[in-house]
Write a protein that holds these residues in place. Structure first.
Motif, short mmCIF file in Angstrom:
data_model
loop_
_atom_site.label_atom_id
_atom_site.label_comp_id
_atom_site.label_asym_id
_atom_site.label_seq_id
_atom_site.Cartn_x
_atom_site.Cartn_y
_atom_site.Cartn_z
N LEU A 133 50.14 41.09 30.45
CA LEU A 133 49.68 41.95 31.69
C LEU A 133 50.51 41.14 32.96
O LEU A 133 50.27 40.14 32.94
N ASP A 134 51.20 42.16 33.82
CA ASP A 134 51.79 41.48 34.82
C ASP A 134 51.09 42.24 36.17
O ASP A 134 51.85 41.83 37.22
N GLY A 135 50.07 42.86 36.01
CA GLY A 135 49.37 43.20 37.36
C GLY A 135 47.99 43.34 37.25
O GLY A 135 47.44 42.46 36.26
N MET A 249 48.15 32.55 40.20
CA MET A 249 49.39 31.70 39.77
C MET A 249 50.69 32.21 39.84
O MET A 249 51.66 31.59 39.53
N GLY A 250 50.61 33.47 40.01
CA GLY A 250 52.01 34.41 39.92
C GLY A 250 52.79 34.17 38.72
O GLY A 250 53.93 34.27 38.78
N ARG A 251 51.84 34.44 37.56
CA ARG A 251 52.63 34.52 36.21
C ARG A 251 52.23 35.78 35.77
O ARG A 251 51.08 36.42 35.99
N THR A 252 52.74 36.18 34.61
CA THR A 252 52.53 37.03 33.57
C THR A 252 51.47 36.45 32.67
O THR A 252 51.65 35.41 32.34
N ALA A 253 50.39 37.26 32.57
CA ALA A 253 49.14 36.92 31.60
C ALA A 253 49.66 37.41 30.23
O ALA A 253 49.93 38.45 29.92
N SER A 254 49.55 36.35 29.45
CA SER A 254 49.82 36.97 27.83
C SER A 254 48.94 36.39 26.83
O SER A 254 47.90 35.41 27.21
N LEU A 255 48.97 36.78 25.58
CA LEU A 255 47.93 36.29 24.63
C LEU A 255 48.58 36.99 23.45
O LEU A 255 49.16 37.90 23.28
N TYR A 268 41.33 44.16 24.83
CA TYR A 268 42.45 43.71 25.61
C TYR A 268 43.37 44.91 26.34
O TYR A 268 43.91 44.83 27.34
N ARG A 269 43.26 46.12 25.53
CA ARG A 269 44.05 47.32 26.08
C ARG A 269 43.29 47.88 27.26
O ARG A 269 43.99 48.40 28.06
N LYS A 270 41.79 47.90 27.15
CA LYS A 270 41.16 48.32 28.12
C LYS A 270 41.53 47.44 29.43
O LYS A 270 41.42 48.15 30.41
N ILE A 271 41.48 46.21 29.26
CA ILE A 271 42.02 45.34 30.47
C ILE A 271 43.31 45.80 31.06
O ILE A 271 43.56 45.62 32.25
N GLY A 272 44.13 46.23 30.29
CA GLY A 272 45.33 46.65 30.79
C GLY A 272 46.81 46.07 30.07
O GLY A 272 47.87 46.38 30.34
N PHE A 273 46.35 44.97 29.05
CA PHE A 273 47.52 44.40 28.40
C PHE A 273 48.00 45.52 27.58
O PHE A 273 47.58 46.45 26.85
N THR A 274 49.40 45.42 27.39
CA THR A 274 50.26 45.96 26.40
C THR A 274 51.08 45.40 25.44
O THR A 274 51.27 43.98 25.77
N GLN A 275 51.30 45.80 24.21
CA GLN A 275 52.15 44.94 23.22
C GLN A 275 53.55 44.76 23.47
O GLN A 275 53.94 45.79 23.76
#
Length: 284
Positions: A133-135, A249-255, A268-275
């Motif tokens: 997620l970068d936004g 922190m100016g980073r892309t969030a990942s997991l 996680y998809r609901k939050i906006g994370f994409t694979q």
């Protein structure tokens, strides 16, 4: 004179090549980049070794295959020949890692080479979607999720232990009474990278920022107290941590998450994370 093909130990002279490889896929390489960007390639400072595979007679060309050997064995890229060379070097070195983790194609290919000597594994998690997620998150943040203070370690630690047992399947306190694990958790808290929601003095949600490179931060250890699950606390709490990473922190969030964990993947998809890729983990 030409060198024989095989895995070679990298040193500071190889740093520009390694950084270029890591920058090509910053989300997948976050765990290794977080170490290399700070410590360089000196094994003592790095806490492990970085290997490459090539047939070049001289340094200075492109590195196409890379593997980190430390607390975890992390093959980042490489074809079948490279994975065989990494397996040969790993066998000679002896198993010093607790897991084999990273991009699924490389992990599973390397494990196929190592399994006859290092197997059986305690567990193989072959399909772990890698998400980013970068936004800003797409859902409201939990305003009660905040960084854990150093004086809250004893209140936070039981939740961290419960998460570890539930996720990894072993008790982190089994070997030394928990001293090493307590120290690792204390370090995350001191670095402002452990987050929780407290209710009545107890942790009902927790998550941490584990590996953090110059571009990406990896969220780990997401946990909700069992009696509060299904209420949306996990999604809102993870969104708060992701927002801290992206905006603060100016980073892309990942997991990364196990493919069979449908509830977590949906959250996680609901939050906006994409694979953006696929990981695999072999646990010893």
């Amino acid at each position: 004179m030409l060198r024989l093909a095989g895995a070679r130990l990298l040193d500071e002279r190889d740093l520009p090549e390694v950084l270029a490889v890591l920058a090509a896929d910053p989300v997948a390489s976050c765990m290794v980049a977080a170490r290399v960007e700070v410590a360089g390639l000196d094994p003592w400072r790095l806490g492990g070794e970085v290997w490459a595979y090539d047939q070049r007679s001289l340094r200075g060309g492109r590195v196409d295959a890379l593997c980190f050997a430390g607390p975890n064995l992390i093959p980042l890229c490489g074809d079948a020949a490279a994975l065989r060379s990494f397996a040969d070097r790993a066998r000679r070195r002896g198993r010093m890692c607790s897991s084999l983790v990273g991009p699924a194609e490389q992990v599973l290919g390397l494990w196929e080479e190592l399994a006859p000597d290092w197997g059986p594994a305690r567990e193989v998690r072959a399909d772990q979607p890698l998400m980013a997620l970068d936004g800003s998150p797409s859902i409201p943040l939990d305003p009660l999720v905040r960084p854990v203070r150093p004086d809250e370690l004893d209140r936070y630690l039981p939740a961290a232990i419960a998460m570890f047992i539930e996720e990894v399947g072993v008790d982190p306190c089994a070997e030394d009474g928990g001293a090493s694990y307590r120290a690792r958790v204390a370090e995350l808290i001191a670095g402002g990278r452990a987050f929780a929601r407290f209710e009545g003095g107890d942790v009902v949600f927790k998550a941490e920022i584990g590996a953090m490179s110059g571009k990406v931060g990896q969220i780990q250890g997401v946990w909700v107290r069992p009696d509060r699950r299904g209420c949306g606390i996990g999604a809102a709490g993870t969104a708060a941590v992701a927002e801290r990473l992206v905006r603060g922190m100016g980073r892309t969030a990942s997991l990364y998450v196990n493919s069979y964990n449908d509830v977590a993947r949906a959250a996680y998809r609901k939050i906006g994370f994409t694979q953006v890729g696929r990981y695999a983990t072999v646990l010893f």
